[in-house]
Design a protein around this motif. Structure first.
Motif, mmCIF file in Angstrom:
data_model
loop_
_atom_site.group_PDB
_atom_site.id
_atom_site.type_symbol
_atom_site.label_atom_id
_atom_site.label_comp_id
_atom_site.label_asym_id
_atom_site.label_seq_id
_atom_site.Cartn_x
_atom_site.Cartn_y
_atom_site.Cartn_z
ATOM 1 N N ASP A 193 30.410 55.202 43.330
ATOM 2 C CA ASP A 193 29.958 56.442 42.945
ATOM 3 C C ASP A 193 30.879 57.298 42.409
ATOM 4 N N ARG A 194 32.140 56.872 42.336
ATOM 5 C CA ARG A 194 33.339 58.046 41.895
ATOM 6 C C ARG A 194 32.853 59.281 42.613
ATOM 7 N N GLY A 195 32.763 59.344 43.918
ATOM 8 C CA GLY A 195 32.511 60.617 44.515
ATOM 9 C C GLY A 195 33.450 61.421 44.645
ATOM 10 N N ALA A 196 34.654 60.949 44.561
ATOM 11 C CA ALA A 196 35.976 61.757 44.810
ATOM 12 C C ALA A 196 36.873 61.303 44.075
ATOM 13 N N ILE A 197 38.094 62.197 43.707
ATOM 14 C CA ILE A 197 39.147 61.730 42.876
ATOM 15 C C ILE A 197 40.603 61.659 43.737
ATOM 16 N N PRO A 198 40.818 60.457 44.030
ATOM 17 C CA PRO A 198 41.979 60.459 44.891
ATOM 18 C C PRO A 198 43.248 60.915 44.077
ATOM 19 N N LEU A 199 44.078 61.430 44.572
ATOM 20 C CA LEU A 199 45.418 61.865 43.949
ATOM 21 C C LEU A 199 46.633 61.060 44.586
ATOM 22 N N HIS A 200 47.211 61.559 45.639
ATOM 23 C CA HIS A 200 48.325 61.041 46.217
ATOM 24 C C HIS A 200 48.371 61.267 47.710
ATOM 25 N N ARG A 209 40.033 54.735 27.123
ATOM 26 C CA ARG A 209 38.967 54.237 27.900
ATOM 27 C C ARG A 209 38.287 55.715 28.410
ATOM 28 N N ALA A 210 39.036 56.485 28.743
ATOM 29 C CA ALA A 210 38.493 57.625 29.401
ATOM 30 C C ALA A 210 37.925 58.536 28.211
ATOM 31 N N LYS A 211 38.322 58.412 27.053
ATOM 32 C CA LYS A 211 37.655 59.252 25.792
ATOM 33 C C LYS A 211 36.299 58.498 25.750
ATOM 34 N N SER A 212 36.643 57.150 25.570
ATOM 35 C CA SER A 212 35.249 56.396 25.351
ATOM 36 C C SER A 212 34.050 56.671 26.302
ATOM 37 N N LEU A 213 34.513 56.697 27.566
ATOM 38 C CA LEU A 213 33.531 56.954 28.622
ATOM 39 C C LEU A 213 32.917 58.250 28.631
ATOM 40 N N ARG A 249 33.105 61.265 35.711
ATOM 41 C CA ARG A 249 33.665 61.340 36.800
ATOM 42 C C ARG A 249 34.845 60.144 36.857
ATOM 43 N N GLU A 250 34.488 58.964 36.287
ATOM 44 C CA GLU A 250 35.533 57.992 36.044
ATOM 45 C C GLU A 250 36.660 58.146 35.140
ATOM 46 N N ALA A 251 35.983 58.953 33.870
ATOM 47 C CA ALA A 251 36.907 59.346 32.802
ATOM 48 C C ALA A 251 37.884 60.329 33.161
ATOM 49 N N MET A 252 37.253 61.031 34.131
ATOM 50 C CA MET A 252 38.474 62.117 34.748
ATOM 51 C C MET A 252 39.380 61.718 35.748
ATOM 52 N N SER A 253 39.024 60.441 36.452
ATOM 53 C CA SER A 253 39.912 60.037 37.339
ATOM 54 C C SER A 253 41.007 59.129 36.555
ATOM 55 N N ILE A 254 40.484 58.451 35.584
ATOM 56 C CA ILE A 254 41.817 57.728 34.657
ATOM 57 C C ILE A 254 42.281 58.082 33.641
ATOM 58 N N ALA A 255 41.958 59.572 33.521
ATOM 59 C CA ALA A 255 42.871 60.448 32.702
ATOM 60 C C ALA A 255 43.871 61.027 33.325
ATOM 61 N N ILE A 256 43.947 61.013 34.848
ATOM 62 C CA ILE A 256 44.998 61.579 35.453
ATOM 63 C C ILE A 256 46.186 60.403 35.802
#
Lengths: 323, 525
Positions: B487-494, B346-350, B298-305
């Motif tokens: 927990d990276r329970g949600a991915i904030p956008l804007h 970093r997203a890829k390595s996560l 989930r963290e990887a997804m968040s920092i990929a955006i």
């Protein structure tokens, strides 16, 4: 005639029943209006309360049964969004759409038949070809694009006509009408022309091809040989004979425009029924959707019966009893 | 002869002059929303916005979402359960009747009892145990539990006249018959699907609004709203499409009024299901162990955006990237949460660390008629996730279908935009969208990701009960930290902006809650 009407009425009721079930089941399958209407702050309990209050927790057949029971008492349900009887909402909007539809068709007929005759009588000339090829343009250009271009040209650039809305209305017999005031007419002009373009093109083409087919026929030659005036030949002998397909198309177009003028109504912010159905579909306002489509079916049925009766007047060979 | 000309011409001149003056004091607004005139029927934000013109509340929220006195002049907490309100004296309803405590009680009792109401306002009253008048202008409200949010909640209850409305229905409001409130404008006419007209209430107790008359023209099509503005038929366009911003700004005589709004968009991630409905391996087969359950994924997804790219290219600059669920500068915005910057490496390595070096398949779901550019945002997100190997499909649908499915947890990754203005804090979004689902206690009604953490729940519940705002903010910050950082329970956008198209000559300041208010418009000459 009476037999014909009775038979038609029986068929109509069957059509209405089938239609109501199909629509009911269809809207049921899409989902639950509560989900899109309820505020995100509402708790699960409030949601369940709302759902059961509206009877949406019942199985399909039970909901449909309740609906039929209400219909037998003359009620078509209450709108979820407006909390008013659905049929009332529709009838309230009907005059605006009716006005627009009639204006569009009057425009199409007044302009279409003379142009079609002109084109049919002068197929080889520049005028005839010009009319026929521009008619192709009228029914191939999308309505919304033409509408927006008209607003851009006549309202924004030239400033001649108001962009949208219905303008000043006059109340006659409790119904608001735009066409009786100058302001109302100015508002009506663009949407009516916009909506009338498609039937205009159809009428032009039907009139032209009818004319072309009829001119070489024996009775036309006879009329000419008898020395009848050209005007009489065209307007009595020719026109009356090519009217049947044109009346059919006008009848069909009338119902279609009436029921589905939604694009023009949206672009010109015309407060008619078409807008109501789109809004209701977006919000899954089931009672309005079902009632609307039933009203539409009724309109189609009535117009078709009227068209059949008109046939028999135009062409005495047509016998209603046999249909 | 001269007299004759004068007697004929004069009235004409006067009519012409009169017409000119009236036009200058009239405000015409193009809006996509049909109103419900009954202020207790259909609780959606656009109706709350319409209602504010005609009806008063005990307390309201101002343009910055702060609590503001309306029909109550002062209030105090007697104990955790009991509140006392002093009401404004000398206020009259539009029909001339006097406002007093009975009207308030009648209104609070009517809210949960409007028949056939698919979206009731009762979430604003159901924490109340009793409401009693201790005098004609004093009122005591007792809540079922300690409920500090009451002051904000009661801004959702419009006060109607008991005498006028007793026995009346929603249809009677629609006809205008009983649409009498204490607000700055009076009901004048309503033609469903066409227009809603208001006239100024000359007896309003507060500051008079600038315009004599306000006409809302109901126009669902964005292009025709824009055309009506350019053609000079309307003064303000609500629900202005961001794609038209450039066109309007390039034209002489118009401007775009904008403001960062209280609505923050984020993505729910399905954390609960082992077999998440839209997670597949790279061959398209369902996976038994959903990678979304791993916080590293989930963290990887968040920092990929790339949020800045979305703000610049999809939103045309009319948004603000977010690293949590409330906009920066708001109460309960946690300053200790790191800003999220894009880091593909970093997203890829996560992902590799979590055992998904080759990625997996996923579908992101979004509505296509709810938020500004919702569909395009989903497409952008999908492409950015594809960059780190998560092959993402996009599926969008109308809100009428979307929100039902969202609530039944049918999605793996899904978009929502939450308006934080009701509480002016993160409290409502945290308790409704991330607290463990507990139907009986009213928590987690929108928990579409199935997130559940006992520490988080405890922090939210503590915040909800806390009367001291400093402590309350601490609890909320803690809850936000657990949810987002830990927990990276949600991915904030804007956070999106409110945008309106306005004609020069009218000055308009948008509200932070995206509600339109004619009281905030005035002529600029």
């Amino acid at each position: 005639m009476t037999l014909f009407l009775i038979r038609r009425l029986q068929q109509s009721i069957v059509v209405l029943l089938v239609m109501s079930f199909v629509v009911f089941a269809g809207v049921f399958a899409i989902g639950n209006p509560i989900d899109s209407l309820i505020s995100p702050e509402a708790t699960e309990q409030e949601r369940e309360k709302a759902i059961s209050q509206l009877g949406l927790d019942q199985p399909l057949y039970a909901q449909y049964f309740v609906f039929l029971k209400n219909v037998s008492r003359g009620e078509l349900g209450t709108s979820f969004v407006h909390n008013r009887p659905a049929i009332k909402l529709i009838l309230e909007r009907l005059p605006a759409t009716l006005e627009l539809t009639v204006a569009a068709l009057v425009f199409a007929i007044i302009v279409g038949i003379p142009l079609g005759l002109l084109a049919g009588l002068n197929t080889e000339s520049l005028i005839g070809r010009g009319i026929l090829s521009s008619s192709i343009l009228f029914f191939s250009l999308p309505t919304f694009w033409v509408g927006l271009m008209m607003i851009l040209l006549f309202s924004i650039n030239l400033g001649w006509l108001p962009t949208t809305g219905r303008g000043e209305t006059v109340e006659i017999w409790g119904i608001h009408a735009s066409f009786l005031t100058l302001d109302g007419l100015r508002h009506l002009a663009m949407p009516a022309v916009n909506l009338g373009l498609y039937p205009l093109a159809l009428i032009i083409r039907l009139t032209a091809s009818g004319t072309q087919e009829t001119i070489p026929l024996e009775y036309m030659k006879l009329a000419k040989a008898k020395g009848l005036r050209r005007r009489r030949i065209i307007f009595i002998h020719l026109l009356k004979n090519i009217m049947i397909p044109i009346v059919t198309v006008i009848g069909l177009q009338f119902s279609v425009i009436l029921a589905f003028a939604v694009v023009t109504e949206s672009i010109f912010a015309w407060p008619g029924m078409g807008r109501l159905i789109i809004d209701s579909i977006n919000l899954l306002d089931r009672p309005v959707i079902v009632a609307y489509l039933l009203v539409t079916v009724v309109v189609f049925l009535i117009v078709n019966i009227l068209v059949d009766i008109l046939y028999s007047i135009l062409d005495p060979r047509v016998r209603l009893g046999g249909m | 002869m001269i007299k004759k000309i004068l007697t004929r011409a004069l009235p004409v001149c006067m009519v012409l002059m009169g017409a000119g003056a009236a036009a200058a004091d009239e405000l015409t607004v193009a809006t996509p929303n049909d109103p419900s005139i009954d202020p207790h029927y259909l609780y959606v934000s656009t109706n709350a916005a319409y209602g504010r013109h005609v009806f008063g509340k005990l307390l309201d929220r101002d343009g910055d979402a702060r609590v503001k006195a309306d029909l109550a002049v002062s209030w105090k907490n007697i104990d955790e359960f009991t509140w006392e309100f002093n009401l404004r004296e000398g206020v009259t309803f539009h029909d001339g009747s006097t406002f007093d405590a009975e009207d308030v009680i009648f209104s609070f009792n009517r809210v949960p009892n409007v028949p056939n109401n698919p979206a009731s306002y009762e979430s604003n009253t159901n924490m109340i145990e009793t409401i009693t008048a201790t005098g004609p202008y004093t009122l005591v409200i007792k809540t079922k539990n300690p409920y500090p949010l009451l002051l904000r909640r009661i801004s959702g209850v419009s006060i109607v006249s008991a005498e006028a409305v007793e026995g009346g229905t929603t249809a009677d409001f629609t006809s205008g018959q009983i649409a009498v409130g204490t607000g700055p404008y009076k009901f004048s006419a309503f033609v469903p699907g066409d227009r809603y007209e208001l006239v100024r209430n000359e007896d309003y107790w507060g500051e008079q609004p600038a315009y004599d008359k306000v006409i809302f023209r109901i126009m669902p099509d964005p292009a025709s709203r824009m055309a009506a503005l350019l053609g000079g038929d309307v003064d303000i366009v609500e629900g202005f499409s961001p794609s038209s911003v450039e066109t309007l700004e390039a034209r002489e005589g118009f401007y775009v009024a904008q403001r960062a709004s209280a609505r923050t968009l984020w993505l729910y991630v399905d954390i609960q299901n082992d077999q998440s409905p839209f997670v597949t391996d790279l061959d398209g087969n369902p996976m038994d162990n959903s990678p979304l359950k791993d916080a590293r994924v989930r963290e990887a997804m968040s920092i990929a955006i790339d949020r800045d790219a979305i703000v610049t290219h999809v939103m045309g600059g009319l948004a603000e990237s977010a690293n949590q669920l409330v906009p920066a500068g708001w109460f309960s915005h946690n300053p200790d949460i790191d800003s999220i910057s894009i880091d593909v490496k970093r997203a890829k390595s996560l992902l590799a660390e979590a055992g998904y070096a080759d990625g997996f398949g996923l579908t992101v779901h979004a509505p296509n008629d709810r938020y500004v550019n919702d569909e395009k945002i989903a497409q952008a997100v999908a492409q950015m996730l594809a960059r780190i190997g998560i092959i993402t499909q996009v599926e969008t649908m109308p809100k009428s279908v979307y929100f039902g499915r969202l609530n039944r947890q049918e999605f793996s990754l899904s978009m929502i935009g939450w308006d934080n203005s009701l509480t002016g804090s993160s409290l409502m979004s945290l308790s409704a969208a991330f607290h463990t689902r507990e139907k009986d206690r009213g928590y987690g009604g929108w928990n579409a990701g199935g997130y559940s953490n006992a520490d988080f729940d405890a922090a939210v519940e503590a915040a909800e009960k806390e009367f001291d705002t400093v402590k309350q903010e601490k609890y909320l910050n803690e809850a936000m930290r657990i949810l987002i950082q830990q927990d990276r329970g949600a991915i904030p956008l804007h956070s999106q902006f409110t945008i309106l198209g306005v004609r020069d000559g009218v000055r308009y300041e948008p509200r932070v809650d995206e509600h339109f208010s004619a009281m905030l418009a005035q002529p600029s000459e």
